[in-house]
Motif scaffolding. Structure first.
Motif, short mmCIF file in Angstrom:
data_model
loop_
_atom_site.label_atom_id
_atom_site.label_comp_id
_atom_site.label_asym_id
_atom_site.label_seq_id
_atom_site.Cartn_x
_atom_site.Cartn_y
_atom_site.Cartn_z
N ARG A 13 0.82 -1.23 0.00
CA ARG A 13 0.00 0.00 0.00
C ARG A 13 0.84 1.27 0.00
O ARG A 13 0.37 2.33 -0.41
N THR A 14 2.09 1.18 0.48
CA THR A 14 2.95 2.37 0.51
C THR A 14 3.58 2.67 -0.84
O THR A 14 4.28 3.67 -0.98
N SER A 15 3.36 1.82 -1.83
CA SER A 15 3.89 2.06 -3.17
C SER A 15 3.34 3.36 -3.71
O SER A 15 2.17 3.70 -3.50
N THR A 16 4.17 4.09 -4.42
CA THR A 16 3.74 5.37 -4.99
C THR A 16 2.58 5.17 -5.94
O THR A 16 1.60 5.92 -5.92
N PHE A 17 2.66 4.14 -6.79
CA PHE A 17 1.58 3.84 -7.73
C PHE A 17 1.27 2.36 -7.76
O PHE A 17 2.18 1.52 -7.73
N VAL A 18 -0.02 2.05 -7.84
CA VAL A 18 -0.50 0.71 -8.16
C VAL A 18 -1.48 0.93 -9.30
O VAL A 18 -2.39 1.75 -9.20
N TRP A 19 -1.27 0.21 -10.40
CA TRP A 19 -2.14 0.34 -11.56
C TRP A 19 -2.87 -0.97 -11.79
O TRP A 19 -2.29 -2.05 -11.71
N GLU A 107 8.40 3.73 -19.42
CA GLU A 107 7.50 4.68 -18.76
C GLU A 107 7.44 5.99 -19.51
O GLU A 107 8.42 6.72 -19.59
N SER A 108 6.26 6.30 -20.07
CA SER A 108 6.08 7.55 -20.80
C SER A 108 5.39 8.60 -19.93
O SER A 108 5.21 9.74 -20.34
N GLU A 109 5.03 8.20 -18.70
CA GLU A 109 4.40 9.14 -17.77
C GLU A 109 5.41 9.46 -16.66
O GLU A 109 6.60 9.23 -16.82
N GLN A 110 4.93 9.96 -15.55
CA GLN A 110 5.78 10.31 -14.42
C GLN A 110 6.48 9.07 -13.85
O GLN A 110 5.85 8.04 -13.66
N VAL A 111 7.76 9.19 -13.56
CA VAL A 111 8.51 8.09 -12.95
C VAL A 111 8.25 8.13 -11.44
O VAL A 111 8.53 9.13 -10.79
N PRO A 112 7.69 7.07 -10.88
CA PRO A 112 7.42 7.05 -9.44
C PRO A 112 8.71 7.13 -8.62
O PRO A 112 9.75 6.62 -9.04
N THR A 113 8.63 7.76 -7.46
CA THR A 113 9.82 7.95 -6.63
C THR A 113 10.35 6.65 -6.06
O THR A 113 11.54 6.56 -5.74
N ASP A 114 9.52 5.62 -5.94
CA ASP A 114 9.97 4.35 -5.36
C ASP A 114 10.32 3.30 -6.40
O ASP A 114 10.56 2.15 -6.06
N SER A 115 10.37 3.68 -7.66
CA SER A 115 10.74 2.70 -8.70
C SER A 115 12.21 2.88 -9.07
O SER A 115 12.80 3.92 -8.83
N GLU A 116 12.77 1.85 -9.65
CA GLU A 116 14.15 1.89 -10.10
C GLU A 116 14.18 2.10 -11.61
O GLU A 116 13.50 1.40 -12.34
N VAL A 117 14.97 3.06 -12.05
CA VAL A 117 15.19 3.26 -13.48
C VAL A 117 16.38 2.40 -13.85
O VAL A 117 17.48 2.56 -13.32
#
Length: 177
Positions: A13-19, A107-117
């Motif tokens: 639940r603390t993930s920046t995004f869940v799709w 990712e063509s949208e906003q890069v979430p702060t908790d994801s790894e590029v």
């Protein structure tokens, strides 16, 4: 086991995004000028706790929101999917499989702060990944490492989620199974 699942869910639940992945198709890499093999439609959803009038339970049911159908409520031993017209489905938790894996996503949208590029590609790319020079102003876009959760059952449940925090998705899948 349910307490461990609740702890993993709290982390998820603390993930920046869940799709919620609502549809997908194979990418036409040549026509679309992409290095992606799959194109998905996804909608952001919120993970929360929920209750239902159908089940008396002193704990908290895990609610996996569903953007294009009934929400999935996870209780100890069962899943409840309730429609607004009062009809519902109950699934034995032992029949539900959760596949959890990490996946690369352009990712063509906003890069979430908790994801790894984990890399970059071009907005318009050749099959070999090089930039398609026919497009003026072509630019690089990031490749992120996301979690991918798929819930399936022999009775027809098929639901797919992307999670910006891939580690949280993996821990949830492991706790669920």
């Amino acid at each position: 086991a349910y307490a461990a699942l609740v702890r993993a869910y709290d982390t998820l639940r603390t993930s920046t995004f869940v799709w919620d992945v609502t549809s997908d198709r194979d990418a036409n890499r040549f026509a679309e000028r992409t290095t992606a093999t799959r194109v998905v439609d996804r909608k952001p959803v919120t993970l929360a706790y929920a209750e239902s009038d159908l089940i008396r339970f002193n704990g908290r049911a895990l609610k996996l929101a569903n953007a294009n159908g009934e929400d999935i409520l996870v209780y100890p031993g069962l899943i409840l999917m309730e429609r607004t017209d009062g009809a519902f489905a109950l699934l034995d938790l032992r029949e539900v499989q959760v596949a959890a894996e990490s996946m690369k996503f352009i990712e063509s949208e906003q890069v979430p702060t908790d994801s790894e590029v984990v890399g970059n590609t071009w907005f318009k790319a050749n099959k070999d990944g090089s930039p398609d020079r026919r497009f003026n102003g072509n630019y690089q876009i990031p490749i992120c490492l996301y979690g991918h959760l798929t819930l399936t059952s022999p009775t027809g449940l098929t639901e797919e989620y992307q999670v910006s925090n891939w580690r949280a998705a993996m821990a949830f899948g492991q706790a669920f199974n």
